[in-house]
Design a protein around this motif. Structure first.
Motif, PDB file in Angstrom:
ATOM      1  N   HIS A  83       0.810  -1.218   0.000  1.00  0.00           N
ATOM      2  CA  HIS A  83       0.000   0.000   0.000  1.00  0.00           C
ATOM      3  C   HIS A  83       0.845   1.270   0.000  1.00  0.00           C
ATOM      4  CE1 HIS A  83      -3.801  -2.146   1.752  1.00  0.00           C
ATOM      5  NE2 HIS A  83      -3.643  -2.327   0.456  1.00  0.00           N
ATOM      6  N   ARG A  84       2.079   1.190   0.550  1.00  0.00           N
ATOM      7  CA  ARG A  84       2.929   2.388   0.649  1.00  0.00           C
ATOM      8  C   ARG A  84       4.253   2.222  -0.085  1.00  0.00           C
ATOM      9  NH1 ARG A  84       4.603   3.229   5.694  1.00  0.00           N
ATOM     10  NH2 ARG A  84       3.726   1.396   6.704  1.00  0.00           N
ATOM     11  N   ASN A  85       4.384   1.176  -0.877  1.00  0.00           N
ATOM     12  CA  ASN A  85       5.653   0.907  -1.549  1.00  0.00           C
ATOM     13  C   ASN A  85       5.754   1.705  -2.849  1.00  0.00           C
ATOM     14  OD1 ASN A  85       8.091  -0.175  -2.337  1.00  0.00           O
ATOM     15  ND2 ASN A  85       7.189  -2.067  -3.136  1.00  0.00           N
ATOM     16  N   LEU A  86       6.193   2.952  -2.703  1.00  0.00           N
ATOM     17  CA  LEU A  86       6.298   3.853  -3.851  1.00  0.00           C
ATOM     18  C   LEU A  86       7.734   4.308  -4.079  1.00  0.00           C
ATOM     19  CD1 LEU A  86       3.096   5.942  -3.109  1.00  0.00           C
ATOM     20  CD2 LEU A  86       3.404   4.352  -5.011  1.00  0.00           C
ATOM     21  N   GLY A  87       8.695   3.604  -3.474  1.00  0.00           N
ATOM     22  CA  GLY A  87      10.102   3.906  -3.704  1.00  0.00           C
ATOM     23  C   GLY A  87      10.899   4.204  -2.457  1.00  0.00           C
ATOM     24  N   GLN A  88      10.224   4.570  -1.372  1.00  0.00           N
ATOM     25  CA  GLN A  88      10.944   4.863  -0.140  1.00  0.00           C
ATOM     26  C   GLN A  88      11.477   3.569   0.483  1.00  0.00           C
ATOM     27  OE1 GLN A  88       7.628   7.136   1.633  1.00  0.00           O
ATOM     28  NE2 GLN A  88       9.004   8.905   1.700  1.00  0.00           N
ATOM     29  N   ASP A  89      12.568   3.703   1.258  1.00  0.00           N
ATOM     30  CA  ASP A  89      13.267   2.546   1.789  1.00  0.00           C
ATOM     31  C   ASP A  89      12.472   1.805   2.861  1.00  0.00           C
ATOM     32  OD1 ASP A  89      15.572   2.034   0.434  1.00  0.00           O
ATOM     33  OD2 ASP A  89      16.871   3.253   1.689  1.00  0.00           O
ATOM     34  N   ILE A  90      12.891   0.567   3.128  1.00  0.00           N
ATOM     35  CA  ILE A  90      12.226  -0.277   4.122  1.00  0.00           C
ATOM     36  C   ILE A  90      12.131   0.398   5.492  1.00  0.00           C
ATOM     37  CG2 ILE A  90      12.550  -2.392   5.477  1.00  0.00           C
ATOM     38  CD1 ILE A  90      13.162  -3.848   2.886  1.00  0.00           C
ATOM     39  N   PRO A  91      13.188   1.054   6.018  1.00  0.00           N
ATOM     40  CA  PRO A  91      13.018   1.736   7.311  1.00  0.00           C
ATOM     41  C   PRO A  91      11.857   2.726   7.317  1.00  0.00           C
ATOM     42  CG  PRO A  91      15.338   1.599   6.787  1.00  0.00           C
ATOM     43  CD  PRO A  91      14.592   1.116   5.561  1.00  0.00           C
ATOM     44  N   VAL A  92      11.670   3.462   6.213  1.00  0.00           N
ATOM     45  CA  VAL A  92      10.576   4.431   6.146  1.00  0.00           C
ATOM     46  C   VAL A  92       9.224   3.714   6.162  1.00  0.00           C
ATOM     47  CG1 VAL A  92       9.564   6.301   4.776  1.00  0.00           C
ATOM     48  CG2 VAL A  92      12.049   6.040   4.900  1.00  0.00           C
ATOM     49  N   LEU A  93       9.134   2.561   5.498  1.00  0.00           N
ATOM     50  CA  LEU A  93       7.889   1.791   5.500  1.00  0.00           C
ATOM     51  C   LEU A  93       7.580   1.243   6.895  1.00  0.00           C
ATOM     52  CD1 LEU A  93       8.320  -0.212   2.149  1.00  0.00           C
ATOM     53  CD2 LEU A  93       7.059   1.918   2.535  1.00  0.00           C
ATOM     54  N   MET A  94       8.610   1.073   7.733  1.00  0.00           N
ATOM     55  CA  MET A  94       8.428   0.557   9.092  1.00  0.00           C
ATOM     56  C   MET A  94       8.234   1.664  10.117  1.00  0.00           C
ATOM     57  SD  MET A  94      11.467  -2.286   9.014  1.00  0.00           S
ATOM     58  CE  MET A  94      11.341  -2.560  10.775  1.00  0.00           C
ATOM     59  N   ASN A  95       8.130   2.887   9.695  1.00  0.00           N
ATOM     60  CA  ASN A  95       8.147   4.044  10.584  1.00  0.00           C
ATOM     61  C   ASN A  95       7.054   4.016  11.650  1.00  0.00           C
ATOM     62  OD1 ASN A  95       9.084   6.722  11.374  1.00  0.00           O
ATOM     63  ND2 ASN A  95       7.203   7.498  10.430  1.00  0.00           N
ATOM     64  N   TYR A  96       5.923   3.366  11.359  1.00  0.00           N
ATOM     65  CA  TYR A  96       4.779   3.441  12.266  1.00  0.00           C
ATOM     66  C   TYR A  96       4.694   2.258  13.226  1.00  0.00           C
ATOM     67  CZ  TYR A  96       3.836   7.020   8.906  1.00  0.00           C
ATOM     68  OH  TYR A  96       3.981   8.125   8.107  1.00  0.00           O
ATOM     69  N   LEU A  97       5.730   1.416  13.253  1.00  0.00           N
ATOM     70  CA  LEU A  97       5.780   0.331  14.218  1.00  0.00           C
ATOM     71  C   LEU A  97       6.184   0.871  15.586  1.00  0.00           C
ATOM     72  CD1 LEU A  97       7.482  -2.531  12.145  1.00  0.00           C
ATOM     73  CD2 LEU A  97       5.041  -2.115  12.524  1.00  0.00           C
ATOM     74  N   PRO A  98       5.859   0.158  16.664  1.00  0.00           N
ATOM     75  CA  PRO A  98       6.181   0.644  18.010  1.00  0.00           C
ATOM     76  C   PRO A  98       7.682   0.833  18.229  1.00  0.00           C
ATOM     77  CG  PRO A  98       4.601  -1.158  18.113  1.00  0.00           C
ATOM     78  CD  PRO A  98       5.064  -1.087  16.694  1.00  0.00           C
ATOM     79  N   SER A  99       8.051   1.914  18.912  1.00  0.00           N
ATOM     80  CA  SER A  99       9.420   2.209  19.351  1.00  0.00           C
ATOM     81  C   SER A  99      10.378   2.489  18.205  1.00  0.00           C
ATOM     82  CB  SER A  99       9.981   1.064  20.211  1.00  0.00           C
ATOM     83  OG  SER A  99       9.247   0.907  21.389  1.00  0.00           O
ATOM     84  N   VAL A 100       9.853   2.720  17.001  1.00  0.00           N
ATOM     85  CA  VAL A 100      10.687   2.930  15.823  1.00  0.00           C
ATOM     86  C   VAL A 100      10.791   4.416  15.499  1.00  0.00           C
ATOM     87  CG1 VAL A 100      10.800   2.601  13.317  1.00  0.00           C
ATOM     88  CG2 VAL A 100      10.288   0.663  14.806  1.00  0.00           C
ATOM     89  N   VAL A 101      12.023   4.877  15.210  1.00  0.00           N
ATOM     90  CA  VAL A 101      12.273   6.223  14.710  1.00  0.00           C
ATOM     91  C   VAL A 101      13.118   6.090  13.451  1.00  0.00           C
ATOM     92  CG1 VAL A 101      13.357   8.459  15.163  1.00  0.00           C
ATOM     93  CG2 VAL A 101      12.187   7.245  17.018  1.00  0.00           C
ATOM     94  N   THR A 102      12.721   6.762  12.384  1.00  0.00           N
ATOM     95  CA  THR A 102      13.463   6.665  11.124  1.00  0.00           C
ATOM     96  C   THR A 102      13.918   8.047  10.670  1.00  0.00           C
ATOM     97  OG1 THR A 102      11.484   6.862   9.736  1.00  0.00           O
ATOM     98  CG2 THR A 102      12.130   4.651  10.439  1.00  0.00           C
ATOM     99  N   THR A 103      14.921   8.051   9.793  1.00  0.00           N
ATOM    100  CA  THR A 103      15.445   9.301   9.278  1.00  0.00           C
ATOM    101  C   THR A 103      15.986   9.087   7.878  1.00  0.00           C
ATOM    102  OG1 THR A 103      16.910  11.179   9.759  1.00  0.00           O
ATOM    103  CG2 THR A 103      17.765   8.965  10.201  1.00  0.00           C
ATOM    104  N   SER A 104      16.208  10.179   7.176  1.00  0.00           N
ATOM    105  CA  SER A 104      16.683  10.134   5.792  1.00  0.00           C
ATOM    106  C   SER A 104      17.675  11.261   5.570  1.00  0.00           C
ATOM    107  CB  SER A 104      15.492  10.266   4.835  1.00  0.00           C
ATOM    108  OG  SER A 104      15.911  10.550   3.513  1.00  0.00           O
ATOM    109  N   ASP A 105      18.871  10.937   5.075  1.00  0.00           N
ATOM    110  CA  ASP A 105      19.874  11.976   4.815  1.00  0.00           C
ATOM    111  C   ASP A 105      19.379  12.972   3.771  1.00  0.00           C
ATOM    112  OD1 ASP A 105      21.457  10.643   6.587  1.00  0.00           O
ATOM    113  OD2 ASP A 105      23.123  10.277   5.205  1.00  0.00           O
ATOM    114  N   ALA A 106      18.733  12.456   2.702  1.00  0.00           N
ATOM    115  CA  ALA A 106      18.243  13.330   1.634  1.00  0.00           C
ATOM    116  C   ALA A 106      16.944  14.024   2.007  1.00  0.00           C
ATOM    117  CB  ALA A 106      18.055  12.532   0.349  1.00  0.00           C
ATOM    118  N   GLY A 107      16.304  13.572   3.102  1.00  0.00           N
ATOM    119  CA  GLY A 107      15.114  14.248   3.607  1.00  0.00           C
ATOM    120  C   GLY A 107      13.797  13.742   3.088  1.00  0.00           C
ATOM    121  N   ASN A 108      13.814  12.777   2.121  1.00  0.00           N
ATOM    122  CA  ASN A 108      12.535  12.327   1.556  1.00  0.00           C
ATOM    123  C   ASN A 108      12.427  10.811   1.444  1.00  0.00           C
ATOM    124  OD1 ASN A 108      14.465  12.194  -0.561  1.00  0.00           O
ATOM    125  ND2 ASN A 108      12.858  12.341  -2.114  1.00  0.00           N
TER     126      ASN A 108
END
Length: 722
Positions: A83-108
């Motif tokens: 549903h959200r696989n539009l090119g962003q990396d796996i960590p970003v797709l996992m962002n809404y799991l408990p205790s998870v914080v994600t980041t991106s050097d390029a910002g997107n």
């Protein structure tokens, strides 16, 4: 691959002779040969009435858990990922799991991305693919940029928080993530998907499957390209990846040969920006900046990171009876690449260059190379009876890394020749482990869990950065727990786990590090009813000699760490799924935690009890799904991350502000009567409230540097299945 084999006939699996091969080609040829041999054995093996419906599960059963195990975990299915696989990396797709914080050097979410779980960075999150270690052996980190669009080939993933159960590869100090790649398909299929969005971000993917030929053989694959300019100036990425899988399926046998990997070129955005620049131009990127001979400020156009990584896996899963099954796997990963920098007024002596008359500095362009090989085996035997299940497993892996640097241009080249190396380092690492896991159901209500692991690690390195390293570690990691099933809807669990970890390469660069030790206590309650599922977990993680982030980075963006004699994490995690109505589903989660260094001493000064860096006390996630009609999904995704420090001495300048981000996801599937089986339209509006926020940063001495994230941005996609 044409140089590796001329012909593979799936029905008799004939491999023709090939010319002289390089090391990685020889290993792939050997894996293919063994693949064919195993198929021949399986075809000759007498088949009785035994039928196995979920042979794929054996691939990860040694490292995954269920609700019968006293471990806290979250699962993501292929559908949820899609549903959200539009090119962003796996960590970003996992962002809404408990205790998870994600980041991106390029910002997107394209290019270099990172993940932290319970405040623990990516070097402490053990990652396996089909049970095979993925973490880089030396840095212990995970570089998702080397496997772009891997999410398109993931069948499911499981994130175990805390120490979790014994697994292969580096020790899990914050979490372990294991991914299962695509299962085989019974029917032939094809898929084409494309997406486009802000910052010229786009993804194009093609997938195919032959389906089961003669009810036994399948060939499936994927090709992907991803590009993005990035939110940050010049933080562009040009990524390509592939996935090819051959499968043999018998009544009790599953054999898979996989080849997958990717190549990436990303313009560096590792530097971040200082506080003043953040106010003036939050998209500024200092990478590649220099002043030319006429005093003009310019940017080097090839300040890039370039890397190619190829993975080869061979799996043999066998169900020997209704109680016994096994998995045996061989793997090989080849990685090679470099990053390139323009260095202004570099000291010539640092690059092996003699002074030219009185000139001792020069502008130059350097490349720092890494050429590595990682190979080994994993194995497990599983016994399942009515009241007891036993898993015996382990693995052995070896890493060989060649590090070297080249100067490809210099204003004053001195005595240098093109191709000269100004440093040469070589490192090796052997990592072996054996484990035994037991789940014993004493009664209908009480179940016991036991897990013993022995891990042996030896690491050798010799470089000007690390010095001479020759360390061997012997780790014993016991784990135990109990589960009490109160009734059909409720159970309680308690567990204890011991973990040990060796330092990584950068830790040796920073000094003489000690190995880390962790005692992890977990206690939880699970409610599983028709309309509501709730998971509540309290954890206490007590560390000795924890390697904590100092907030500073080395010259390639790796974080420096130092030992903290005593520290702990104490927290409460709650996540739920609530089917409010037929059309609404609510999935909230939150984590409240206290993360402390005890009597922290830095450079001879005692700072007392301080917050552990990058460990927010509050993390909240929420997903609200609305399904107004069949095949239409509208999702509101929310993430709140509390304030956190970027170093361990609580400097006011080192504090990152909290942030609350809202995303909107839409997915609609059309099922035509002809031509296509399915047409799926998806869309994401990220940060639709246009929050100006920072998810990561670091300290350079007492000066903060930040990685700003994009404001409102979008991605839309179209998938055609046939």
């Amino acid at each position: 691959m044409n140089t590796i084999f001329k012909l593979v006939k799936l029905h008799n699996c004939t491999i023709a002779k090939t010319p002289k091969r390089a090391k990685n080609q020889l290993i792939l040829f050997s894996l293919l040969s063994l693949f064919c041999s195993l198929i021949a054995i399986a075809q000759e093996k007498k088949q009785d009435t035994l039928t196995v419906n979920h042979l794929d599960d054996v691939l990860v059963s040694a490292v995954r858990v269920t609700s019968k195990t006293p471990v806290t975990f979250s699962n993501m299915s292929k559908t949820e990922i899609a549903h959200r696989n539009l090119g962003q990396d796996i960590p970003v797709l996992m962002n809404y799991l408990p205790s998870v914080v994600t980041t991106s050097d390029a910002g997107n979410g394209f290019g270099y991305t990172g993940i932290r779980v319970r405040g623990s960075d990516a070097t402490r999150v053990n990652v396996t693919i089909n049970g095979i270690p993925y973490n880089d052996a030396e840095s212990q980190g995970t570089f998702w940029v080397n496997m772009p669009d891997f999410a398109s080939s993931v069948q499911s993933l499981q994130l175990q928080r805390g120490v979790g159960t014994s697994t292969n590869g580096s020790g899990a100090f914050g979490a372990s993530l294991n991914m299962l790649t695509d299962s085989y398909a019974y029917k032939a299929s094809g898929e084409i998907s494309s997406s486009y969005g802000s910052f010229n971000s786009n993804k194009n993917t093609m997938k195919f499957s032959t389906g089961l030929l003669n009810d036994h053989f399948e060939l499936a694959g994927r090709l992907s390209t991803l590009k993005s300019d990035g939110y940050v100036d010049r933080a562009s990425s040009d990524l390509k990846s592939y996935f090819l899988q051959g499968t043999y399926v018998g009544k009790s046998t599953l054999i898979k040969a996989l080849v997958f990997g990717g190549t990436q070129q990303t313009y560096q955005s590792w530097n971040g920006i200082d506080a003043e620049t953040l106010q003036e131009n939050r998209q500024f990127n200092s990478a590649g900046i220099f002043t030319d001979e006429f005093g003009n400020t310019r940017f080097y156009d090839n300040e890039t990171d370039n890397y190619n990584q190829d993975h080869y896996q061979l799996h043999w899963n066998e169900s020997w009876s209704d109680k016994w099954s096994s998995n045996f796997a061989l793997h090989y990963t080849k990685g090679k690449g470099y990053f390139e920098n323009y260095k202004e007024d570099a000291d010539m002596a640092d690059y092996g260059l003699n002074a030219v008359d009185a000139i001792t500095t020069t502008d130059l362009i350097r490349q720092k190379w890494l050429d590595n090989d990682f190979y080994g085996t994993t194995f497990s035997a599983n016994y399942n009876a009515e009241n007891i299940s036993v898993i015996l497993g382990g693995g052995w892996n070896r890493y060989e890394g060649d590090h070297y640097g080249k100067v490809i241009w210099a204003r004053y080249a001195s005595q240098s020749e093109l191709g000269d190396h100004y440093y040469d380092d070589f490192s090796t690492k052997n990592d072996g482990n054996l484990f035994a896991k037991v789940n014993y159901q004493l009664s209908n209500q009480i179940g016991f869990y036991g897990d013993l692991q022995y891990r042996n690690v030896s690491y050798q390195a010799n470089s000007w950065e690390t010095g001479l390293v020759n360390d061997t570690f012997h780790f014993f990691n016991p784990k135990a727990g109990v589960t009490w099933t109160i009734n059909a809807y409720n159970n309680l669990y308690f567990s204890y786990a011991r973990a040990n970890r060796e330092p990584n390469r950068t830790d040796y660069e920073g000094g003489n590090p000690k190995p880390e030790k962790l005692n992890d206590f977990e206690m939880g309650w699970r409610l599983n009813s028709e309309k509501v599922q709730i998971n509540t977990n309290i954890y206490y993680m007590g560390y000795r000699d924890q390697l904590i982030l100092t907030g500073t980075l080395d010259d390639v963006g790796n974080p420096y760490r130092s030992n903290s004699e005593k520290s702990y994490r104490l927290g409460l995690e709650v996540d739920a799924t609530w089917a409010i109505l037929d059309k609404f589903t609510l999935r909230p989660n939150f984590t409240l935690s206290s993360n402390k260094n005890v009597d922290l001493a830095v450079d001879g000064q005692n700072y007392g009890t301080t917050d552990i860096a990058y460990s927010p006390e509050v993390i909240v996630g929420n997903v609200l799904v609305f399904k107004p009609i069949e095949n239409l999904y509208l999702s509101l995704l929310q993430k709140y991350v509390g304030e956190q420090y970027m170093n361990n001495i609580e400097l006011p300048a080192a504090k990152l502000a909290d942030y609350f981000v809202n995303d909107l996801n839409v997915s609609y599937e059309i099922k035509p009567k002809s031509v296509f089986k399915s047409i799926v339209i998806t869309g994401m509006v990220n940060n639709f409230l246009d929050k100006q926020y920072i998810s990561n940063g670091y300290m350079w001495d007492v000066y903060p540097y930040y990685y700003p994230q994009a404001g409102i941005n979008f991605l839309v996609g179209l998938t055609l299945k046939f």
